[in-house]
Scaffold this motif. Structure first.
Motif, mmCIF file in Angstrom:
data_model
loop_
_atom_site.group_PDB
_atom_site.id
_atom_site.type_symbol
_atom_site.label_atom_id
_atom_site.label_comp_id
_atom_site.label_asym_id
_atom_site.label_seq_id
_atom_site.Cartn_x
_atom_site.Cartn_y
_atom_site.Cartn_z
ATOM 1 N N ASN A 29 -35.777 -45.849 -28.852
ATOM 2 C CA ASN A 29 -34.414 -46.368 -28.934
ATOM 3 C C ASN A 29 -34.399 -47.701 -29.669
ATOM 4 O OD1 ASN A 29 -33.374 -44.227 -27.533
ATOM 5 N ND2 ASN A 29 -33.308 -45.272 -25.571
ATOM 6 N N SER A 30 -33.461 -47.852 -30.554
ATOM 7 C CA SER A 30 -33.238 -49.051 -31.371
ATOM 8 C C SER A 30 -34.214 -49.159 -32.536
ATOM 9 C CB SER A 30 -33.288 -50.338 -30.545
ATOM 10 O OG SER A 30 -34.629 -50.723 -30.271
ATOM 11 N N TYR A 31 -35.095 -48.168 -32.704
ATOM 12 C CA TYR A 31 -36.038 -48.199 -33.821
ATOM 13 C C TYR A 31 -35.594 -47.279 -34.960
ATOM 14 C CZ TYR A 31 -39.693 -50.575 -31.113
ATOM 15 O OH TYR A 31 -40.417 -51.477 -30.391
ATOM 16 N N THR A 32 -36.060 -47.631 -36.129
ATOM 17 C CA THR A 32 -36.082 -46.711 -37.260
ATOM 18 C C THR A 32 -37.527 -46.261 -37.433
ATOM 19 O OG1 THR A 32 -34.181 -47.635 -38.447
ATOM 20 C CG2 THR A 32 -35.875 -46.543 -39.778
ATOM 21 N N VAL A 33 -37.714 -44.977 -37.639
ATOM 22 C CA VAL A 33 -39.058 -44.450 -37.885
ATOM 23 C C VAL A 33 -39.154 -44.078 -39.361
ATOM 24 C CG1 VAL A 33 -40.722 -42.657 -37.335
ATOM 25 C CG2 VAL A 33 -39.239 -43.583 -35.535
ATOM 26 N N GLY A 34 -40.164 -44.610 -40.003
ATOM 27 C CA GLY A 34 -40.341 -44.362 -41.429
ATOM 28 C C GLY A 34 -41.629 -43.622 -41.707
#
Length: 124
Positions: A29-34
């Motif tokens: 939650n609250s992350y961007t995964v790249g």
């Protein structure tokens, strides 16, 4: 949060692979995964990213129309479906997380947590 990328392998041009980035030890939650990749002798380059909470998705121009990023909330995992693979897709693929603003998600320096990479080799 710890990340573990898997699913790499060796395929012929035109083939497909599905990479997985499994998160453990916390929520995304609250992350961007790249997803990034690095070929021998080259800079690490952005491939795709997805915001865990919300619908934001971005692709590098070089993979648009061939790669699809997705997420599974129950498995705490992000996937990268790679179709129409080309020899130039050969690289080590890494997943990483960040909380930076969406406009900067292509910059690998802004990602704080990285998993070990998985090798993708595409032969012609």
């Amino acid at each position: 949060v710890q990340l573990q990328a898997s699913g790499g392998g060796s395929v012929q041009a035109g083939g497909s692979l599905r990479l997985s980035c499994a998160a453990s030890g916390g929520t995304l939650n609250s992350y961007t995964v790249g997803w990034f990749r690095q070929a021998p002798g080259k800079e690490r380059e952005f491939v795709s990213a997805i915001r865990w909470s919300g619908g934001n998705i971005r692709y590098a121009d070089s993979v648009k129309g061939r790669f699809t990023i997705s997420k599974d909330y129950a498995k705490n995992t992000v996937f990268l479906q790679m179709n129409g693979l080309k020899p130039e897709d050969t690289a080590i693929y890494y997943c990483a997380t960040t909380r930076i603003v969406w406009s900067e998600i292509g910059n690998h320096y802004r990602y704080g947590t990285w998993g070990p990479g998985t090798q993708v080799t595409v032969s012609s």
